[in-house]
Structure formats: structure tokens, C-alpha cells
Scaffold this active site. Structure first.
Site, PDB file in Angstrom:
ATOM      1  N   ASP A 124       0.685  -1.188   0.074  1.00 12.72           N
ATOM      2  CA  ASP A 124      -0.103   0.013   0.039  1.00 12.72           C
ATOM      3  C   ASP A 124       0.923   1.288   0.034  1.00 12.72           C
ATOM      4  O   ASP A 124       2.191   1.053   0.506  1.00 12.72           O
ATOM      5  CB  ASP A 124      -1.038   0.009   1.420  1.00 12.72           C
ATOM      6  CG  ASP A 124      -2.070  -1.055   1.137  1.00 12.72           C
ATOM      7  OD1 ASP A 124      -2.364  -1.383   0.086  1.00 12.72           O
ATOM      8  OD2 ASP A 124      -2.699  -1.388   2.255  1.00 12.72           O
ATOM      9  N   ASP A 154      -4.631  -3.078   5.025  1.00 14.10           N
ATOM     10  CA  ASP A 154      -5.163  -2.417   6.186  1.00 14.10           C
ATOM     11  C   ASP A 154      -6.942  -2.510   6.331  1.00 14.10           C
ATOM     12  O   ASP A 154      -7.346  -2.421   7.352  1.00 14.10           O
ATOM     13  CB  ASP A 154      -4.763  -1.215   6.577  1.00 14.10           C
ATOM     14  CG  ASP A 154      -5.023  -0.319   5.434  1.00 14.10           C
ATOM     15  OD1 ASP A 154      -5.723  -0.571   4.496  1.00 14.10           O
ATOM     16  OD2 ASP A 154      -4.188   0.974   5.062  1.00 14.10           O
ATOM     17  N   ASP A 178      -9.511  -5.899   2.047  1.00 16.22           N
ATOM     18  CA  ASP A 178      -7.965  -6.395   1.785  1.00 16.22           C
ATOM     19  C   ASP A 178      -7.923  -7.901   2.343  1.00 16.22           C
ATOM     20  O   ASP A 178      -7.189  -8.477   1.827  1.00 16.22           O
ATOM     21  CB  ASP A 178      -6.869  -5.617   2.498  1.00 16.22           C
ATOM     22  CG  ASP A 178      -6.696  -4.097   1.767  1.00 16.22           C
ATOM     23  OD1 ASP A 178      -7.191  -4.417   0.433  1.00 16.22           O
ATOM     24  OD2 ASP A 178      -6.443  -3.530   2.446  1.00 16.22           O
TER      25      ASP A 178
END
Length: 1012
Positions: A454, A753, A757
Site C-alpha cells: 500500500d 489495512d 483487503d
């Protein structure tokens, strides 16, 4: 060997079926101590037991839910007169007992709830407030805990050191040796008397006890390390209102009556009742087995511990905690199943099985050869019908040697060395801000070839501030001295503040010290700070209008919205989110005069250019918009998705973390490709990726929707060069991970997070969840939790993973060398001379050097920088490599030739004549053999590097093991002769032993120069 291991001892790093786990256990033919060998593997029988209990519990709960939904509560026949408050509860000042609360929530019993006055009635009976929570009186809290219990689940008791001693004694070969020692003691005392006749038996007993206590100490230390890590895994905090203040609190401190704030991705920490909230969808599949999410509201207010918040946010009042909840009962049974074994553990069980069978064969042949030699001699002498005590003792000694060969030959320590190395690495990684949830992740991370990371919070600091804005079509830099407030028309400023403070998942609270504190995601906090800098008042703005409906932000819609009822009775919707998505929903804009004007092509182009300009400066852009609604809007209607008026665009700065560029460069030199996968604008993503060193000149940046629409042939061409994916949805991330793993055979690590996901984290070889920004759902799906959300920590995990893999390879190389030499020396000696030079006691000492002590020395080497300058092993790399075979066979050949030379010519070389010549030669062979292993252990620190001394003094464990081995060897040779069948050696013989052992090091260095 490698093909046999792949065929029979191959398991996945995660998600292997019970059948696969059972199969390899059945193939482990030669196991000396099943309790120890299989200690750190899944307890399959307990898992079946737990699964059966879980199915029963799920069925009970499903029936309760269905009964509630079908409105069959009249079966219960509950009336107010049926319930009596127990005296103990009444004396404590409460009007409802824990059992009644449990039956209401667990049974989804609306009728009982109404009888008690609904949620507010329960709150009164629990002496709590739905606004301010529990009062902070410590005595009252303690009393509440006594009545209602604590929010902890029953855990298995920590096993004492003596349990590990008992388990170490379960070793079949040690038990047989114990019997041999007892027989030896009886025969010895009968023939030679005390103390001469007791030496051999007591020597074996002392050796067994030493092996047992060293093994038990090592195992006990490991269990303590795993216990500490388990405690860390269970540290979960949640937002709670107590004594009128919102604060973070451990879920284990929750008590009935606490007011908990839940949002997307949270795990419900206890059973409770819905107080207020919007669009709350709960995933109850972990409890009821139902895949459909349940809508929780005032009509269906029941929230069960262990379920997940899939959408929305709410306040919940805790009613039942700990073992009184259904989740508590489930956790107590499920935890007994243990973790899956790791691929390396299983592979090394396979290696131990193969070598164990070879060792067993050699032991039987050695025993047969020795007995044959004795019988032949007696036959020749004509005394085969007459047996003296000495000859019986000799026969017993031969049997003990054969059993001890099995002790040495079955490398029971191999699979346990994996656990030792993993436990050591996990403890050290904890200090480096990485919490390993699954053992296998440690070793898998060492093989990783790709990291999909990310952007926000991982590559960047996650400390966001609004630095630019475009409001009323005017671009403005934002700073402390900024004059934006005075430049905005009054009506626009009012709309902007209403949008910021009403359409937010964050909150501005007042601390006990009277200071303002902002809660929420970093993006929300940045906007709230911006609103306060414009002179806004959060509480006043929230109280000025009534919230009718809220749709929280999620990564699929990439926007959030609210509907407000204004003081004049009108309705207004606010939305904010990804700039291009919200701008596409607008057909009007506020101009520089504060007037609402149609959004024509020219204005759209101007705003799009502004978005691209902000994004090009690595700013995160958000668009804020509003629309007036018709009075017919119902809370059940969805918030409109178009027809908005654009208020403005803000640019949020999120600086790149220090050290990220260097970490990305480290990954590149280690053969690991770093890819950025983000929901941000593509220009922002490209700017950050270039700053981090992820996006190179020949790399490709793409948007999620484009990637999603590609055909397989296009994906095959683009994925190898893909470095940035922007505006990606969780499904795009999942699709990328799946393609990398299946089509390109990559070992993939993925960060995540958010709740959505979870599929990508499951799909990846290693799922990495963020400890600070990550939701509980993401953490539960992950294998490793990055506690500081820092990309550099991910690189540290990769370094430790490689270290674990290499350390275990070093230990395997060392142990297999000892196995081969010990087997060959005793076997050929038995065939050549009719006796074995290494006695049972000596072989037990060698076994301890190579097993427990060898594992401690080599499996706990800390990582070095050279590890990240070599290519990753990947998915198809063989564990026992050609380099290892070269070192093992070369070193074994040297050691065997030296032992054979000593056996054949030792007496002549050292002038060993007389009655003690044979004993001295055997002592010399034993001493030389041990020194060969000590120096080989040092050589094994590096499998390819010639300099094996680099960093040796940084590893105090290695130095301690080598030092203690030397001291014990001197004691055994010089002081314990009668017990260990040794005799003190002179200076020349000591020097010869050390020199022959030392010579193994330059030979190891020469071997490393041979290309393979």
C-alpha cells in the site's frame, strides 16, 4: 531425496487440509520421541473435536437466530414476574444478572428485551449511561467485575519445566539405553562389585540425564517465547466512552455497561446491544455459519462477540463478556488445535525419516557384525556354550552401541531446529516491530520474490495535513498564516465547514485536560484540522443539524456521504471522496463570487487540471460536494450518486517515510520486486512511487479499472513490468496477487489495512497487516502484523525470513555431516576390528553436540546485510542445495578418512603399546571426532563465504555453545574416564586432535571454491 520430499512431505505455507497433514505423519516411520517431534505441529484430533463442538454451537445459535426472525418468542412465555434478580446482584446495586443478559443477546430475544425496558432499560439496570458510559469509580468497577466477570477466555495452563523433562524421557532409544544401563549395572555389580562394576551403567545413566535436561531446558525456553508472542497477538484496543470521555482501551478491560464505538473492520469484542449508528452490517459467519451479513439496528439490536463489522458504524453497550459469550466458549476449544506445521518442519521430518531408516539399517548391521565377531571367536576357542560375565557385558555393550547409533542417526533435532530458529526470529522480530501470527510466515518471507505494498501509511508517514485547496475555483496554499477564511464568501465558508464536520467518520473530543483531540483516520484528522483552522466549531456544527442517514467510506465506492435535516426543515446531502469520482457526480460548482453556476466543459477541464496539478505534487486529493434534497427523502432511500454541487478540492500532503527509498533499493538488490497498489489518483501514486524509487523508467503504472478489463494475453505482457496500480479496488489487488502466484509462480507478500483487503491477504503467500491503520479483520487474515506500519519493517521481516531459512540449512549441513561420519566410523570399525571405537556414552555426547547444542549455535545466527544481496529462493528452490551436498560430502570424506587412518595406523603413529594402548587410541579417535565437529560447526556459519569468523563475536549464543562444548570435552576426557570409557591424553595427543579438527576448516574453504 528432494523429489521424495516434494512427493511425500510437501505442505502449503497456509491452508493445508487435515488429510495432507495426516499423510506425512503416517510416513514418519522412525520416530524416537513422538511427543517431542510433533509438539509444535497441529493437534489434528483436537481440531476434529473442536470442529464438532463448533458445529453444535453454530447449530444452536442458528436456531436461536431463526426463531427470533420468525417471531416465535411466545414459546418462551416470558413475563416480568418470571424473572427474579439474584440477591448477590441486587446487593451489588444491579437489577439484572449476567445469565439473563446472556440469554437476551445470545437468544436474540426481543420479547425479554422489551420486558426489561429495551436498551435504555437494560442500561438503567446495569447502572450505566448510553451517553457517558460507566463511571470511573475503581471500587464500583471491581465490584462489577466480580458480578459479571472479565472479558478473557480460558487458556491452557503453562506447562512446567518438569513436564518437558518427562517428555524428553519418552524417547524410545533413551528408554532402551536406560534398560541397558540397568542390566549393565546389575551384571557389573554381580561380577566386579562396587564401584568398578557400576561405572559403565552409571556412565550411560549420567549421559541420558544430561541429554534429557539440556533438551528439556531448550524446549522449555521455546515454550516461554511462544507464550510471550501469544500474549502480544492478543493485544487488541478499541474506542470506548467511559466516565464521559472517549478513550482507547484494551478489549480485556471491557465490562458490561461499557459503551464501545465500532466501525468498519472492527471485531465485536463482547456480546452487546446496539445503541445508535448507521448502515451497520455484521458478518456472523464465524459463529452461525451464515454467509449473508446481518443488518443491525434498533429493531434488531443484538451484537455477538467475535463477529465482524462489514459496513457502517455504531455505538454498542456491552452486556456479556468472556466465557459467558458463545465466542468465548468457541475460542477455548479452537485454541487447542494449535498452529499448522510449517513447510520446512514437514520437509525436515521427511529428511529425519529417510536418515533414520538408513541409521536403523546400519545399527542392525553393526550389531550383527559385532555379535558375529564375538561368536566366531568363542566358536574358535570352543567356549560357545560357556559365557562369562565379561562376555555378557560385551554383548550388552554391543547392543547399547547399536541403539546409540540409532540415537545419533535419527536426526530428531532437525524439525525441532526449525521451531527453535523460528521462535528466536519471532522474538527478535517483535523487537523490530513485526508481530508474526503464523510460524510459516517467517520462513516463507525469506523466499518472497514480490512485495505488493500500500502507499498510505506504509510508504508514507500517515501524518496528513491539508496544504492546498481549490475552493470557489481559486487555488490557495494553506499554512498557519493563510488568509483563506477571510477570502471565502460567508455562505461558502458555512457550507464548507458543514461538509467537513458533518460528513466525517472522525470526531473532535475534549480530553480530561480540556484540550481538543481529533479521532479518526489520518485523512479525516487532516480535514478536521483544516476545518478548525478556518474557525469552525465541531460540536456546534454537529448540533445545528440532525443526521438522517450516513454511508461510511469504503474502498469500493471511494466516497462517503450523509443526509442532514437543516434547522429550517430542509434536507441536504454532503459527499466527499476520490476527486475524479465525486467531480463526475457534480453538475454545478460554486464560483469565485460564491454563486452556484452550471459546471460546463471549461470549468470541468480547469478542475481536472487542478486535480492533476495537486497529484503531480504527490498530494492526495479529495473533492467535497453537496446537494439540496426534496422533502420526500426517507432514511431507507440510498443517498443520491449524482446531481451535486462542487464546493472544492483539497490537496493533502502525506510525506514519504524516511528510509523507504533505501529499503526499496535493498529489495531490488535482493531480487525482490516492489509494486505499489493504492486507491489514490494515478498521478499522486506515480509521484510518490518515483520518490520512493519504485517506479523506474521502464516500469508501468496503470489504473485498477483498466487492469481489471484486460485479457489474459495482455496481463501476461504487462504484469512483469507493472510497478504501480492506482485507483485499485480490493478485487484488483486480489486479482494481481493471484496472477503473480499462479501464472508467474512468484512468492508474494501483500500489505493490507482495510476489511476488504482480507481476500488478498488470504490469497498471498504472506499477508502483512498494518498494526496502527489496520482493521481487526485485516489483522486476523494476516500472517504478520507490521506494528509501526513502516515499509522498512517489511524489509526487516524479509531479512529475518532469509536468515531463518539459511540458518536451518547451515544446521542441516552440520548435522548430516555428523550423522554420516558417526555411522560410517562405527560401522566400518565394527567390520574391520570387531569393536566400535565410539562407546554409547561418547555417542550420546556427540548426539547432544549436534542436536540441541548445534541447533542453538547455528539456528540462532542473527541476519547480516549479505543476505539481501543474493537472489531469493523462490517457490521452486530445493532446500538441500548442491552447495550443501558439496560441503557435506567433502567434509564427511575428510573426517572419515582421518578416523579410518587413526583406527588403522594410530597405534604406530603415536607409539601406543601396552595394555592401555587400545583405550588411548579410542579416546584419541573420540577426541579428534569431537574437535572435527567443533571446527566444522564454525565452518558451517557460512555455506559459501570463506571468511567464517565475520560477526562471530556478535553471536553470544554461538560463542557460549562452542565454549561449553570445549570445557565439557576436556572434563569428559581428563576427569570422567571410568564413566565415559576414556583415558587422559598427553600434550602431543591433544595437539594432534585439535590440529586434525582445525585442518577441516581450510578443507571446508577449499570445498567452497568448487563451483556447483
Amino acid at each position: 531425496m528432494e523429489s521424495f520430499l516434494i512427493e511425500n512431505f510437501e505442505v502449503k505455507p497456509k491452508g493445508s487440509s487435515e488429510e495432507v497433514l495426516e499423510r506425512w505423519r503416517k510416513l514418519c516411520g522412525v520416530v524416537k520421541n513422538p511427543k517431542r517431534r510433533f509438539r509444535f505441529t497441529a493437534n489434528i484430533s483436537k481440531r476434529y473435536e473442536a470442529a464438532a463442538m463448533r458445529r453444535t454451537n453454530q447449530e444452536k445459535l442458528r436456531v436461536a437466530v431463526l426463531v427470533s426472525k420468525a417471531a416465535f418468542q411466545f414459546i418462551q412465555g416470558v413475563t416480568l414476574s418470571d424473572y427474579t434478580v439474584p440477591e448477590e446482584v441486587k446487593a451489588a446495586g444491579y437489577e439484572i444478572c449476567p445469565e439473563e443478559l446472556s440469554s437476551i443477546v445470545e437468544g436474540h430475544d426481543i420479547k425479554k428485551l422489551k420486558v426489561h425496558g429495551g436498551v435504555n432499560g437494560i442500561a438503567e439496570k446495569l447502572k450505566t449511561s448510553t451517553e457517558d458510559g460507566l463511571p470511573a469509580d475503581q471500587n464500583a468497577l471491581s465490584r462489577r467485575q466480580e458480578i459479571f466477570g472479565i472479558n478473557k477466555f480460558a487458556e491452557s495452563q503453562l506447562r512446567s519445566f518438569w513436564v518437558f523433562v518427562w517428555e524428553a524421557l519418552q524417547d524410545m532409544t533413551l528408554m532402551i539405553l536406560g534398560v541397558c544401563a540397568l542390566v549393565s549395572l546389575i551384571v557389573g555389580l554381580a561380577t566386579e562389585g562396587w564401584p568398578a562394576g557400576a561405572h559403565d551403567g552409571l556412565g550411560i545413566v549420567a549421559s541420558i540425564l544430561l541429554v534429557v535436561f539440556v533438551t528439556a531446558t531448550s524446549d522449555y525456553r521455546q515454550s516461554l517465547q511462544f507464550r510471550d508472542l501469544d500474549k502480544e497477538k492478543k493485544k487488541i484496543s478499541i474506542q470506548v466512552t467511559r466516565n464521559g470521555y472517549r478513550q482507547k482501551m484494551s478489549i480485556y478491560d471491557l465490562l458490561p455497561g461499557d459503551i464501545v464505538h465500532l466501525s468498519i473492520g472492527d471485531q465485536v469484542p463482547a456480546d452487546g446491544l446496539f445503541v445508535t449508528g448507521f448502515s451497520v452490517l455484521i458478518d456472523e459467519s464465524s459463529l452461525t455459519g451464515e454467509s449473508e451479513p446481518v443488518m443491525v439496528s434498533a429493531e434488531n439490536p443484538f451484537l455477538l462477540s467475535g463477529t465482524k463489522v462489514q459496513d457502517g458504524s455504531c455505538k454498542m453497550m456491552v452486556t456479556t463478556v468472556g466465557m459467558r459469550t458463545q465466542w468465548g466458549k468457541l475460542m477455548a476449544t479452537l485454541s487447542e488445535g494449535g498452529d499448522d506445521e510449517t513447510p520446512l518442519q514437514v520437509k525436515l521430518n521427511g529428511v529425519a525419516t529417510i536418515i533414520g531408516k538408513i541409521g536403523l539399517f546400519f545399527a542392525v548391521v553393526t550389531f550383527a557384525v559385532l555379535v558375529n565377531g564375538l561368536l566366531t571367536r568363542k566358536w574358535r576357542e570352543g567356549t560357545h556354550w560357556h559365557w562369562a560375565g565379561d562376555e555378557a557385558m560385551q554383548l550388552l555393550e554391543y547392543f547399547a552401541i547399536a541403539v546409540t547409533i540409532v540415537v545419533v542417526a535419527v536426526p530428531e533435532g532437525l524439525p525441532l531446529a526449525v521451531t527453535l530458529s523460528l521462535a528466536f526470529a519471532m522474538k527478535k522480530m517483535m523487537n523490530d516491530k513485526a508481530l508474526v501470527r503464523h510460524l510459516a510466515a517467517c520462513e516463507t518471507m525469506g523466499s518472497s520474490t514480490t512485495i505488493c505494498s500500500d502507499k498510505t501509511g506504509t510508504l508514507t508517514t500517515n501524518h496528513m495535513t491539508v496544504v492546498k485547496s481549490c475552493i470557489c475555483m481559486n487555488i490557495k496554499e494553506i499554512s498557519i498564516e493563510s488568509s483563506l477564511r477571510s477570502e471565502l464568501p460567508e455562505s461558502t465558508l458555512k457550507l464548507l465547514l458543514q461538509s467537513i464536520f458533518s460528513n466525517t467518520g472522525g470526531e473532535v473530543v475534549t480530553t480530561k485536560q480540556g484540550k481538543h483531540e481529533m479521532l479518526g483516520t489520518p485523512t479525516e484528522v487532516a480535514l478536521l484540522e483544516f476545518g478548525l483552522s478556518l474557525g469552525g466549531n465541531f460540536q456546534a456544527e454537529r448540533q445545528a443539524s440532525k443526521l438522517i442517514k450516513a454511508e461510511p467510506f469504503n474502498s469500493t465506492k471511494k466516497r462517503m456521504g450523509v443526509v442532514l435535516e437543516l434547522p429550517d426543515g430542509g434536507l441536504r446531502a454532503h459527499t466527499k471522496g476520490a476527486s475524479e469520482i465525486v467531480l463526475a457526480a457534480c453538475n454545478k460548482v460554486i464560483n469565485s463570487n460564491g454563486e452556484v453556476v452550471p459546471l460546463d466543459k471549461g470549468l470541468v477541464t480547469q478542475l481536472e487540471d487542478t486535480i492533476n496539478q495537486f497529484a503531480g505534487e504527490a498530494l492526495r486529493t479529495l473533492c467535497l460536494a453537496y446537494m439540496e434534497l426534496e422533502s420526500g427523502f426517507s432514511p431507507k432511500d440510498p443517498i443520491p450518486t449524482e446531481g451535486y454541487t462542487c464546493i472544492g478540492i483539497v490537496g493533502i500532503k502525506d510525506p514519504v517515510r524516511p528510509g523507504v527509498k533505501e529499503s526499496v533499493a535493498t529489495c531490488r538488490s535482493a531480487g525482490i520486486t516492489v509494486r505499489m497498489v493504492t486507491g489514490d489518483n494515478i498521478n499522486t501514486a506515480k509521484a510518490i512511487a518515483k520518490e520512493c524509487g519504485i517506479l523506474t523508467d521502464d516500469g508501468i503504472a496503470i489504473e485498477g479499472p483498466v487492469f481489471r478489463g484486460m485479457k489474459q494475453e495482455q496481463l501476461d505482457k504487462i504484469i512483469p513490468k507493472l510497478q504501480v496500480m492506482a485507483r485499485s479496488s480490493p478485487l484488483d489487488k486480489h486479482m494481481l496477487v493471484k496472477q503473480l502466484r499462479t501464472t508467474f509462480n512468484e512468492v508474494v507478500a501483500v500489505t493490507g489495512d482495510g476489511t476488504n483487503d482480507a481476500p488478498a491477504l488470504h490469497e498471498a503467500d504472506i499477508g502483512l497487516a498494518m498494526g496502527i491503520a489496520g482493521t481487526e479483520v485485516a489483522k486476523e487474515s494476516a500472517d504478520v502484523i507490521i506494528l509501526d506500519d513502516n515499509f522498512s519493517t517489511i524489509v526487516t521481516v524479509a531479512r529475518w525470513g532469509r536468515s531463518v531459512y539459511i540458518n536451518i540449512q547451515k544446521f542441516v549441513q552440520f548435522q548430516l555431516t555428523v550423522n554420516i561420519v558417526a555411522l560410517l566410523v562405527n560401522f566400518f570399525s565394527a567390520c574391520w576390528t570387531g569393536s566400535a571405537p565410539l562407546t554409547a556414552v561418547q555417542l550420546l555426547w556427540v548426539n547432544m553436540i549436534m542436536d540441541t547444542l548445534g541447533a542453538l549455535a547455528l539456528a540462532t545466527e542473527p541476519p547480516n546485510d549479505r543476505l539481501m544481496k543474493r537472489a531469493p529462493v523462490g517457490r521452486s528452490g530445493s532446500f538441500i542445495s548442491n552447495v550443501m551436498w558439496r560441503n557435506i560430502l567433502g567434509q564427511s570424506f575428510y573426517q572419515f578418512m582421518v578416523m579410518w587412518l587413526l583406527q588403522a595406523k594410530g597405534k604406530e603413529m603415536f607409539g601406543l603399546d601396552g595394555t592401555d594402548g587400545g583405550l588411548t587410541l579410542n579416546t584419541l579417535i573420540f577426541n579428534t571426532f569431537v574437535f572435527c565437529q567443533i571446527f566444522n560447526e564454525i565452518s558451517s556459519r557460512e555455506m559459501e563465504q570463506i571468511n567464517v569468523f565475520k560477526g562471530i563475536f556478535d553471536n553470544y549464543v554461538f560463542i557460549s555453545v562452542i565454549g561449553s562444548t570445549l570445557i565439557f570435552q576436556i572434563i569428559i576426557v581428563e576427569c570422567l574416564g571410568t564413566f565415559a570409557s576414556t583415558t587422559p591424553l598427553n600434550c602431543r595427543e591433544w595437539c594432534a586432535s585439535i590440529l586434525i579438527g582445525l585442518l577441516g576448516m581450510p578443507i571446508a574453504a577449499i570445498l567452497k571454491m568448487i563451483p556447483v
